[in-house]
Write a protein that holds these residues in place. Structure first.
Motif, mmCIF file in Angstrom:
data_model
loop_
_atom_site.group_PDB
_atom_site.id
_atom_site.type_symbol
_atom_site.label_atom_id
_atom_site.label_comp_id
_atom_site.label_asym_id
_atom_site.label_seq_id
_atom_site.Cartn_x
_atom_site.Cartn_y
_atom_site.Cartn_z
ATOM 1 N N TYR A 49 0.816 -1.209 0.000
ATOM 2 C CA TYR A 49 0.000 0.000 0.000
ATOM 3 C C TYR A 49 0.852 1.263 0.000
ATOM 4 O O TYR A 49 0.440 2.286 -0.569
ATOM 5 C CB TYR A 49 -0.946 -0.001 1.204
ATOM 6 N N ARG A 50 2.035 1.225 0.612
ATOM 7 C CA ARG A 50 2.908 2.408 0.550
ATOM 8 C C ARG A 50 3.295 2.705 -0.894
ATOM 9 O O ARG A 50 3.325 3.865 -1.307
ATOM 10 C CB ARG A 50 4.159 2.216 1.411
ATOM 11 N N LEU A 51 3.611 1.659 -1.652
ATOM 12 C CA LEU A 51 3.921 1.878 -3.069
ATOM 13 C C LEU A 51 2.698 2.426 -3.799
ATOM 14 O O LEU A 51 2.799 3.388 -4.576
ATOM 15 C CB LEU A 51 4.396 0.576 -3.710
ATOM 16 N N ASP A 52 1.551 1.843 -3.550
ATOM 17 C CA ASP A 52 0.337 2.305 -4.225
ATOM 18 C C ASP A 52 0.034 3.763 -3.892
ATOM 19 O O ASP A 52 -0.372 4.539 -4.767
ATOM 20 C CB ASP A 52 -0.836 1.409 -3.812
ATOM 21 N N GLU A 53 0.253 4.151 -2.650
ATOM 22 C CA GLU A 53 -0.046 5.515 -2.221
ATOM 23 C C GLU A 53 0.823 6.554 -2.910
ATOM 24 O O GLU A 53 0.397 7.688 -3.114
ATOM 25 C CB GLU A 53 0.108 5.634 -0.703
ATOM 26 N N VAL A 54 2.064 6.207 -3.259
ATOM 27 C CA VAL A 54 2.953 7.204 -3.869
ATOM 28 C C VAL A 54 2.802 7.270 -5.391
ATOM 29 O O VAL A 54 3.444 8.113 -6.022
ATOM 30 C CB VAL A 54 4.438 6.953 -3.503
ATOM 31 N N LEU A 55 1.966 6.445 -5.960
ATOM 32 C CA LEU A 55 1.793 6.470 -7.411
ATOM 33 C C LEU A 55 0.854 7.580 -7.879
ATOM 34 O O LEU A 55 0.803 7.888 -9.065
ATOM 35 C CB LEU A 55 1.276 5.112 -7.904
ATOM 36 N N GLY A 56 0.132 8.172 -6.965
ATOM 37 C CA GLY A 56 -0.766 9.264 -7.321
ATOM 38 C C GLY A 56 -0.104 10.617 -7.142
ATOM 39 O O GLY A 56 1.122 10.746 -7.156
ATOM 40 N N ALA A 57 -0.932 11.635 -6.957
ATOM 41 C CA ALA A 57 -0.422 12.991 -6.745
ATOM 42 C C ALA A 57 0.332 13.057 -5.420
ATOM 43 O O ALA A 57 0.030 12.320 -4.472
ATOM 44 C CB ALA A 57 -1.575 13.986 -6.739
ATOM 45 N N GLU A 143 8.980 16.043 -1.643
ATOM 46 C CA GLU A 143 8.275 17.297 -1.358
ATOM 47 C C GLU A 143 8.783 18.406 -2.267
ATOM 48 O O GLU A 143 7.999 19.220 -2.779
ATOM 49 C CB GLU A 143 8.481 17.678 0.102
ATOM 50 N N GLU A 144 10.088 18.440 -2.498
ATOM 51 C CA GLU A 144 10.681 19.462 -3.357
ATOM 52 C C GLU A 144 10.331 19.249 -4.824
ATOM 53 O O GLU A 144 10.053 20.199 -5.554
ATOM 54 C CB GLU A 144 12.207 19.456 -3.177
ATOM 55 N N THR A 145 10.343 18.002 -5.265
ATOM 56 C CA THR A 145 10.105 17.715 -6.687
ATOM 57 C C THR A 145 8.628 17.665 -7.038
ATOM 58 O O THR A 145 8.257 17.808 -8.205
ATOM 59 C CB THR A 145 10.725 16.368 -7.087
ATOM 60 N N GLY A 146 7.780 17.448 -6.037
ATOM 61 C CA GLY A 146 6.349 17.356 -6.290
ATOM 62 C C GLY A 146 5.893 15.991 -6.753
ATOM 63 O O GLY A 146 4.759 15.843 -7.221
ATOM 64 N N ALA A 147 6.765 14.993 -6.627
ATOM 65 C CA ALA A 147 6.391 13.639 -7.060
ATOM 66 C C ALA A 147 7.252 12.619 -6.334
ATOM 67 O O ALA A 147 8.438 12.847 -6.091
ATOM 68 C CB ALA A 147 6.568 13.487 -8.566
ATOM 69 N N TYR A 148 6.653 11.495 -6.005
ATOM 70 C CA TYR A 148 7.380 10.393 -5.399
ATOM 71 C C TYR A 148 7.946 9.482 -6.482
ATOM 72 O O TYR A 148 7.357 9.327 -7.563
ATOM 73 C CB TYR A 148 6.449 9.568 -4.500
ATOM 74 N N LYS A 153 9.449 12.222 -12.664
ATOM 75 C CA LYS A 153 9.590 13.656 -12.424
ATOM 76 C C LYS A 153 10.706 13.984 -11.447
ATOM 77 O O LYS A 153 11.453 14.949 -11.636
ATOM 78 C CB LYS A 153 8.263 14.219 -11.920
ATOM 79 N N GLY A 154 10.844 13.191 -10.388
ATOM 80 C CA GLY A 154 11.878 13.459 -9.395
ATOM 81 C C GLY A 154 13.272 13.312 -9.971
ATOM 82 O O GLY A 154 14.173 14.121 -9.691
ATOM 83 N N PHE A 155 13.483 12.276 -10.762
ATOM 84 C CA PHE A 155 14.783 12.082 -11.396
ATOM 85 C C PHE A 155 15.094 13.219 -12.365
ATOM 86 O O PHE A 155 16.219 13.730 -12.406
ATOM 87 C CB PHE A 155 14.802 10.749 -12.151
ATOM 88 N N GLU A 156 14.102 13.627 -13.140
ATOM 89 C CA GLU A 156 14.314 14.725 -14.090
ATOM 90 C C GLU A 156 14.626 16.029 -13.349
ATOM 91 O O GLU A 156 15.516 16.788 -13.776
ATOM 92 C CB GLU A 156 13.065 14.877 -14.968
ATOM 93 N N TYR A 157 13.926 16.277 -12.272
ATOM 94 C CA TYR A 157 14.205 17.458 -11.449
ATOM 95 C C TYR A 157 15.635 17.415 -10.928
ATOM 96 O O TYR A 157 16.359 18.419 -10.962
ATOM 97 C CB TYR A 157 13.210 17.498 -10.293
ATOM 98 N N MET A 158 16.056 16.254 -10.445
ATOM 99 C CA MET A 158 17.413 16.110 -9.901
ATOM 100 C C MET A 158 18.465 16.395 -10.968
ATOM 101 O O MET A 158 19.434 17.140 -10.721
ATOM 102 C CB MET A 158 17.603 14.698 -9.342
#
Length: 229
Positions: A49-57, A143-148, A153-158
């Motif tokens: 469920y932790r994985l499922d929870e981070v797949l959304g917004a 939190e900084e990238t806006g995506a888990y 998105k997080g990798f691209e931001y990094m």
């Protein structure tokens, strides 16, 4: 293993560097309520469920944990109490590194800047990073990238923040599903899987495998490769 010398070594934090003891936290909270069989099912569901929870917004990480505990309780016939989820959230601040991490990071930190890309929050992660025993060039949170992760998105931001491309880094993680699959899809050629026993090997994703962070220096060309007899 590769002789590639990256501009940055980028890391997943929880599980890879920090001993991410969600299973232990769940046991400490629910030990008196669950049988051994139900506890094993609860822990497996809690992780899923932790994985499922981070797949959304994006939402605050404490909500990810809260929701995952609540869903695992429902699935396993356990009465959910918000204070139980809060107890698990409060433990995260206290978690330190796997035993191999401080010495292993010290070997590479002198030569290559270290970066963390983590599914965490700014007011949470530094209590864990401070326990790792090595200097980090940058610590980037979801939190900084806006995506888990595993979102791209997080990798691209990094990469944008570091001013480099996927060909310039080595990404290190103990998880395929959160990190290494996405790194593969983004064209990060230099990847290191730290085999913490979380997931089975999957050679399709083209990585170097190390048993712990002590093997990282060889994986990025800073030490001779260890040859088996």
């Amino acid at each position: 293993m590769t002789e590639f010398r990256p501009k940055y070594i980028t890391f997943d934090c929880y599980g890879t560097l920090t001993n991410f003891d969600m299973a232990g936290a769940a046991r400490r909270v629910y030990a008196s309520q669950l049988s051994a069989t139900t506890m094993a099912s609860f822990i497996k569901d809690f992780a899923a469920y932790r994985l499922d929870e981070v797949l959304g917004a994006w939402k605050p990480y404490f909500e990810v944990v809260h929701n995952s505990v609540e869903r695992a309780c429902k699935r396993n016939g356990v009465v959910f109490r918000p204070e139980d989820a809060q107890r698990i959230n409060e433990e995260i601040h206290t978690w330190g590194p796997h035993p191999d991490v401080p010495a292993g990071l010290a070997k590479v930190a002198r030569e290559i800047p270290l970066v963390i890309l983590s599914n965490s929050m700014k007011n949470l992660i530094m209590s864990n990073v401070e326990k790792l025993g090595a200097p980090f060039h940058t610590v980037i949170t979801a939190e900084e990238t806006g995506a888990y992760k595993p979102h791209m998105k997080g990798f691209e931001y990094m990469l944008d923040k570091l001013g480099c491309g996927p060909e310039d880094i080595t990404h290190v993680s103990s998880s395929f599903r959160y990190d290494l699959m996405t790194a593969y899809d983004l064209g990060i050629k230099s990847k290191v899987w730290v085999n913490r026993g979380h997931e089975p090997a999957n050679p399709f994703y083209e990585y170097s495998e190390v048993a712990d962070i002590g093997g990282l220096a060889a994986a990025v060309g800073l030490e001779p490769l260890r040859r088996s007899a």
